[in-house]
Write an enzyme that holds these catalytic residues in place. Structure first.
Site, PDB file in Angstrom:
ATOM      1  CB  SER A   1      24.227  53.130   8.980  1.00  0.00           C
ATOM      2  OG  SER A   1      23.183  53.064   9.910  1.00  0.00           O
TER       3      SER A   1
ATOM      4  CG  ASP B   1      21.663  45.773   9.610  1.00  0.00           C
ATOM      5  OD1 ASP B   1      21.255  46.231  10.697  1.00  0.00           O
ATOM      6  OD2 ASP B   1      22.364  46.407   8.817  1.00  0.00           O
TER       7      ASP B   1
ATOM      8  CG  HIS C   1      24.166  48.227  11.034  1.00  0.00           C
ATOM      9  ND1 HIS C   1      23.387  48.457   9.923  1.00  0.00           N
ATOM     10  CD2 HIS C   1      24.442  49.463  11.532  1.00  0.00           C
ATOM     11  CE1 HIS C   1      23.206  49.759   9.763  1.00  0.00           C
ATOM     12  NE2 HIS C   1      23.841  50.393  10.721  1.00  0.00           N
TER      13      HIS C   1
END
Lengths: 314, 314
Positions: free
Chosen positions: B186, B264, B292
């Site tokens: 991320s 996600d 995620h």
């Protein structure tokens, strides 16, 4: 820790996702016959799914969360049902510690096994003293049937784990009825040994990491048993694995696997594996250098899952 | 969450151990030339050791924690030095998320690799606005060099990760000098791509889980860049992987591995992998059903470690 970080730790949706807690589904009450089962969060993991559920537990008279891993076969075959391992966590834990830290999903997927991870105590009952210490009350249910005045209406983790939860799981989830085994860590290792020894036909096998082996002779056990069972120490013996094993025909016992780290900070003071009877069916493995943490559990979880898979698929 | 549970979350020694945080060593300042390196916690894991360190970071002007895994070869051969992967975590994380949740240690042990997991921002600098939101300031350093008035004295995660930390690690720990690679998740996937593309000779390879691919065109990136770099959007482009890739000879690039879950929650709004250039050396793998969380990372960490091992031991 700043107030903001504490606020974050309590979990609004976005930060929880970022930290890796999985998808939180705010209001996903299942319909029809599943109305009693709420999905709190769900994430794909090694081809299967980690799901956190919430339900009202009749035996505990409160809402309880539990985490489940269903292996990939449950996705590819909607009619599949899997043998189920019940994992009991230790002091201060809840339903999330094992499923996030133990690294079990890879091996559960490979062996077509489910795991069910209950919480470690009733929650939010507002009983006197319930939240005063890490080793009694909230997060410290000890998997027993409480009889003392303040705790007897809620602290029945024994009935919850052995009866209500498996019945509920087998009604609502793809669990093969009565194909159960049990394992746990520390207070949960104590719980796994007690629940198995008290119900040997209900579980196909048992194992434990760093269990509290002889709670009537350590501070954690004495404090809990006095609080949940009262001052009559004779009543405590029914919840002590060493006492239960002394009443068991060890030659007829299937092999119990116990893993213990030699660098465990609680080894002599609280866990006392040396109090276990010496017998070929009690396989106590002592591991040089390992402590009481989930780093130890993760290092040997593959071995434990293979032990359970062998018994559950026999 | 009760006040007691919040108190527990802040971690006295015993509950932290019970939850599986490893052995906390209150005061283990190393002596002599290692005096700048304090051991906070240490646990055996898959035959090697997870260790949390604390040191004063000159580039950030504050104390910083970082977690390291050293594989078993470092125990059996005191002269051993290992190639090192640098893992960059995402928003709200610190140095512990990867080492507790990703399940990497088994594969690091098998490949004789170290991992170093830094924190995600300076801590405790008490800058204006630093603790107001989860996506800016504390826990959200974005691995850049800040130039704005309030942040330019502390928020230099770029220099910390690319220069100070590896120099410190290679001086004090069994890390093979200059045998480094980088990866992250991320915001940390963004960091890994940026740091690699800006320093292609410093890292043997790079990979990313769910990276923020095009931060100048998403809310997380715009908020961070405005806060750390100011209103001149031209300066933001130096910290955008898509912009850096557009200035790179992709044919000469070693393969970059990027894993992305199709479930996600941030896929279209923040991550935007569709903005990456299409090229054979950018191996973007889209995984059906994954979100995620660290459940996604754990499911594919073996593949990433093999990708890094191949480049680091070539």
């Amino acid at each position: 820790m700043t107030l903001l970080r504490l606020a974050r730790a309590t979990g609004t949706v976005v930060p929880a996702l970022l930290r890796g807690g999985g998808v939180r589904l705010a209001s996903s009450k299942a319909s029809g016959s599943d109305a009693a089962l709420e999905i709190v969060a769900r994430s794909k993991s090694f081809g299967g799914y980690v799901t956190r559920y919430r339900h009202y537990a009749e035996t505990l008279k409160c809402d309880m969360g539990f985490a489940v891993y269903t292996p990939p076969v449950c996705e590819t075959d909607p009619a599949a049902k899997c043998p189920t391992m019940y994992w009991l966590s230790g002091l201060t834990c809840d339903d999330t510690n094992f499923i996030t830290k133990a690294g079990a999903q890879k091996y559960l997927a490979e062996n077509n096994l489910m795991v069910v991870c209950p919480d470690t105590s009733p929650r939010g009952c507002n009983l006197p003293g319930e939240d005063d210490a890490y080793d009694f009350g909230t997060g410290a249910g000890f998997y027993i049937s409480a009889t003392t005045e303040h705790y007897k209406d809620h602290y029945h983790m024994y009935e919850y784990i052995t009866q209500e939860l498996p019945s509920f799981v087998e009604q609502h989830l793809p669990a093969l009825p009565a194909a159960r085994s049990i394992l746990g860590h520390s207070m949960g290792g104590l719980g796994a040994l007690n629940l198995y020894l008290k119900n040997p036909t209900q579980y196909k096998t048992v194992s434990a990491f760093s269990p509290i082996c002889n709670p009537i002779n350590c501070a954690w056990g004495q404090k809990a048993f006095r609080g949940y069972l009262g001052d009559d120490e004779a009543t405590w013996q029914a919840w002590d694995p060493c006492m239960l094993l002394s009443q068991t025909d060890l030659d007829a016992l299937p092999e119990i696997l116990i893993s213990q780290g030699l660098a465990d900070e609680f080894l002599e003071s609280q866990l006392r594996p040396s109090s276990l009877p010496k017998h070929k069916n009690i396989r106590l493995e002592m591991h040089e250098g390992y402590d009481h943490s989930y780093y130890f559990i993760a290092s040997f979880i593959e071995q434990h899952i293979k032990h359970h898979a062998a018994a559950l698929t026999r």
